[in-house]
Design a protein around this motif. Structure first.
Motif, mmCIF file in Angstrom:
data_model
loop_
_atom_site.group_PDB
_atom_site.id
_atom_site.type_symbol
_atom_site.label_atom_id
_atom_site.label_comp_id
_atom_site.label_asym_id
_atom_site.label_seq_id
_atom_site.Cartn_x
_atom_site.Cartn_y
_atom_site.Cartn_z
ATOM 1 N N TYR A 115 0.844 -1.197 0.000
ATOM 2 C CA TYR A 115 0.000 0.000 0.000
ATOM 3 C C TYR A 115 0.877 1.244 0.000
ATOM 4 C CZ TYR A 115 -3.357 -3.497 1.436
ATOM 5 O OH TYR A 115 -4.113 -4.624 1.491
ATOM 6 N N ALA A 116 0.405 2.259 -0.687
ATOM 7 C CA ALA A 116 1.120 3.531 -0.670
ATOM 8 C C ALA A 116 1.093 4.152 0.718
ATOM 9 C CB ALA A 116 0.516 4.483 -1.696
ATOM 10 N N ALA A 117 0.017 3.931 1.454
ATOM 11 C CA ALA A 117 -0.085 4.487 2.808
ATOM 12 C C ALA A 117 -0.969 3.600 3.666
ATOM 13 C CB ALA A 117 -0.649 5.908 2.767
ATOM 14 N N ARG A 118 -0.536 3.384 4.907
ATOM 15 C CA ARG A 118 -1.311 2.615 5.884
ATOM 16 C C ARG A 118 -1.192 3.286 7.251
ATOM 17 N NH1 ARG A 118 -0.053 -3.831 5.453
ATOM 18 N NH2 ARG A 118 1.052 -3.928 3.478
ATOM 19 N N VAL A 119 -2.259 3.205 8.006
ATOM 20 C CA VAL A 119 -2.245 3.556 9.433
ATOM 21 C C VAL A 119 -2.804 2.359 10.177
ATOM 22 C CG1 VAL A 119 -3.261 5.014 11.231
ATOM 23 C CG2 VAL A 119 -2.447 6.048 9.097
ATOM 24 N N TYR A 120 -2.030 1.852 11.154
ATOM 25 C CA TYR A 120 -2.423 0.681 11.920
ATOM 26 C C TYR A 120 -2.768 1.077 13.345
ATOM 27 C CZ TYR A 120 0.670 -1.147 8.304
ATOM 28 O OH TYR A 120 1.289 -1.409 7.114
ATOM 29 N N VAL A 121 -3.834 0.479 13.852
ATOM 30 C CA VAL A 121 -4.231 0.674 15.244
ATOM 31 C C VAL A 121 -4.288 -0.701 15.891
ATOM 32 C CG1 VAL A 121 -5.920 1.679 16.812
ATOM 33 C CG2 VAL A 121 -5.634 2.643 14.509
ATOM 34 N N MET A 122 -3.485 -0.921 16.932
ATOM 35 C CA MET A 122 -3.404 -2.209 17.609
ATOM 36 C C MET A 122 -4.099 -2.147 18.964
ATOM 37 S SD MET A 122 0.475 -3.144 16.610
ATOM 38 C CE MET A 122 0.867 -1.398 16.572
ATOM 39 N N PHE A 123 -4.804 -3.215 19.290
ATOM 40 C CA PHE A 123 -5.645 -3.258 20.483
ATOM 41 C C PHE A 123 -5.175 -4.329 21.456
ATOM 42 C CE2 PHE A 123 -8.100 -1.451 17.069
ATOM 43 C CZ PHE A 123 -8.858 -0.458 17.667
ATOM 44 N N ASP A 124 -5.476 -4.106 22.726
ATOM 45 C CA ASP A 124 -5.105 -5.019 23.801
ATOM 46 C C ASP A 124 -6.174 -6.104 23.930
ATOM 47 O OD1 ASP A 124 -3.985 -6.211 25.985
ATOM 48 O OD2 ASP A 124 -4.489 -4.611 27.400
ATOM 49 N N TYR A 125 -6.224 -6.989 22.950
ATOM 50 C CA TYR A 125 -7.230 -8.053 22.949
ATOM 51 C C TYR A 125 -6.645 -9.279 23.649
ATOM 52 C CZ TYR A 125 -11.015 -11.030 21.319
ATOM 53 O OH TYR A 125 -12.102 -11.859 21.267
ATOM 54 N N ALA A 210 -14.476 -2.627 21.566
ATOM 55 C CA ALA A 210 -13.042 -2.382 21.427
ATOM 56 C C ALA A 210 -12.358 -2.278 22.783
ATOM 57 C CB ALA A 210 -12.803 -1.102 20.638
ATOM 58 N N PRO A 211 -11.246 -3.007 22.969
ATOM 59 C CA PRO A 211 -10.419 -2.807 24.162
ATOM 60 C C PRO A 211 -9.539 -1.565 23.990
ATOM 61 C CG PRO A 211 -9.495 -4.537 22.787
ATOM 62 C CD PRO A 211 -10.759 -4.081 22.111
ATOM 63 N N ASP A 212 -8.590 -1.378 24.903
ATOM 64 C CA ASP A 212 -7.670 -0.245 24.806
ATOM 65 C C ASP A 212 -6.797 -0.368 23.556
ATOM 66 O OD1 ASP A 212 -8.665 0.554 27.237
ATOM 67 O OD2 ASP A 212 -6.816 0.217 28.366
ATOM 68 N N VAL A 213 -6.419 0.781 23.035
ATOM 69 C CA VAL A 213 -5.387 0.841 21.989
ATOM 70 C C VAL A 213 -4.026 0.774 22.669
ATOM 71 C CG1 VAL A 213 -4.312 2.324 20.240
ATOM 72 C CG2 VAL A 213 -6.805 2.156 20.377
ATOM 73 N N VAL A 214 -3.103 -0.020 22.094
ATOM 74 C CA VAL A 214 -1.769 -0.123 22.684
ATOM 75 C C VAL A 214 -0.650 0.325 21.743
ATOM 76 C CG1 VAL A 214 -2.324 -1.873 24.404
ATOM 77 C CG2 VAL A 214 -1.671 -2.575 22.086
ATOM 78 N N ALA A 215 -0.975 0.632 20.499
ATOM 79 C CA ALA A 215 0.058 1.145 19.593
ATOM 80 C C ALA A 215 -0.571 1.693 18.318
ATOM 81 C CB ALA A 215 1.077 0.065 19.242
ATOM 82 N N LEU A 216 0.147 2.632 17.720
ATOM 83 C CA LEU A 216 -0.159 3.149 16.388
ATOM 84 C C LEU A 216 1.067 2.923 15.514
ATOM 85 C CD1 LEU A 216 -1.709 6.668 17.150
ATOM 86 C CD2 LEU A 216 -2.954 4.580 16.545
ATOM 87 N N ALA A 217 0.841 2.714 14.225
ATOM 88 C CA ALA A 217 1.961 2.617 13.290
ATOM 89 C C ALA A 217 1.558 3.220 11.952
ATOM 90 C CB ALA A 217 2.401 1.169 13.100
ATOM 91 N N ILE A 218 2.547 3.685 11.217
ATOM 92 C CA ILE A 218 2.355 4.137 9.850
ATOM 93 C C ILE A 218 3.337 3.364 8.969
ATOM 94 C CG2 ILE A 218 1.561 6.440 10.524
ATOM 95 C CD1 ILE A 218 4.345 7.515 9.800
#
Length: 247
Positions: A115-125, A210-218
């Motif tokens: 992908y030219a661009a991605r934003v990831y959101v990771m959750f504390d599952y 949704a649980p808590d978010v634990v990280a973001l990435a690009i």
């Protein structure tokens, strides 16, 4: 198949050790950093050891500092760990821009997962809430790569062909859901602002709260298709629930 960390983001490209995450700091703003300076508090990620790294740098654009990503048959990203209560801050806002979509990409295939661009959101599952087969796959992946693997991730992408609004499991793992926010070249070269309700997206993707978010990435990556791409990322910000006018 490439020696990509197939489930480390495989559509998400990194890992997070939840025990290492501290209480919720604000997301470090690129706009507060100096062009050509250091990207503070965002760590480099390289889940495909044999692939070259995508280049990330701070540049000035329209009077603000942003991250410029340049991928050349490469696979890497930037990650920031934090903890955010999605009940208090359910919305995520950012802006992004691409030079062009990855023409040869195909999100339905492992060899097209670029992908030219991605934003990831990771959750504390919680791992224990996953089925036995899924847990075994995660444990095997952790043993293979020696890293913790994310158990639930939303991947917001700028795709080349799938219609805007498409949501599907990543080609490598159903614990990563791909959500197409922009598609094709029409808006290439233009800054676009996105605001997503993470709780609504998580519920639609996984059928649970949704649980808590634990990280973001690009990330901008082109290793599977052997192509090039560039993108620009502005600040990412968590927001409280949208205020609704009184009835």
């Amino acid at each position: 198949m490439k020696a990509r960390m197939a489930t480390v983001f495989a559509g998400t490209m990194a890992f997070v050790s939840v025990s290492a995450v501290q209480a919720s700091p604000p997301v470090p703003a690129f706009s507060s950093m100096a062009p050509a300076g250091e990207i503070f508090s965002w760590l480099p990620l390289k889940p495909a050891p044999k692939a070259p790294a995508t280049r990330y740098s701070l540049v000035g654009d329209g009077g603000a500092t942003v991250v410029h990503a340049q991928a050349d048959r490469s696979m890497s990203g930037l990650i920031h760990t934090l903890r955010v209560d999605t009940r208090r801050y359910p919305r995520l806002r950012w802006r992004w821009k691409i030079g062009a979509p990855v023409a040869a990409a195909d999100m339905t295939r492992k060899d097209g997962d670029d992908y030219a661009a991605r934003v990831y959101v990771m959750f504390d599952y919680p791992l224990e809430r996953l089925g036995f087969g899924t847990r075994m796959k995660l444990m095997a992946g952790e043993a293979l790569y020696g890293q913790k693997l994310p158990t639930a991730t939303l991947n917001y992408v700028w795709d080349n062909r799938q219609p805007t609004g498409t949501m599907r499991a990543n080609a490598y793992t159903d614990r990563a859901r791909m959500i197409v926010l922009r598609s094709g070249p029409t808006e290439a070269g233009t800054w676009v602002t996105e605001t997503r309700d993470l709780r609504a997206d998580f519920r639609a993707a996984f059928g649970e709260e949704a649980p808590d978010v634990v990280a973001l990435a690009i990330a901008t990556d082109t290793d599977n298709t052997g192509s090039r791409a560039e993108a620009w990322y502005g600040d990412l910000q968590f927001l409280p629930p949208e205020k609704r006018p009184p009835q």
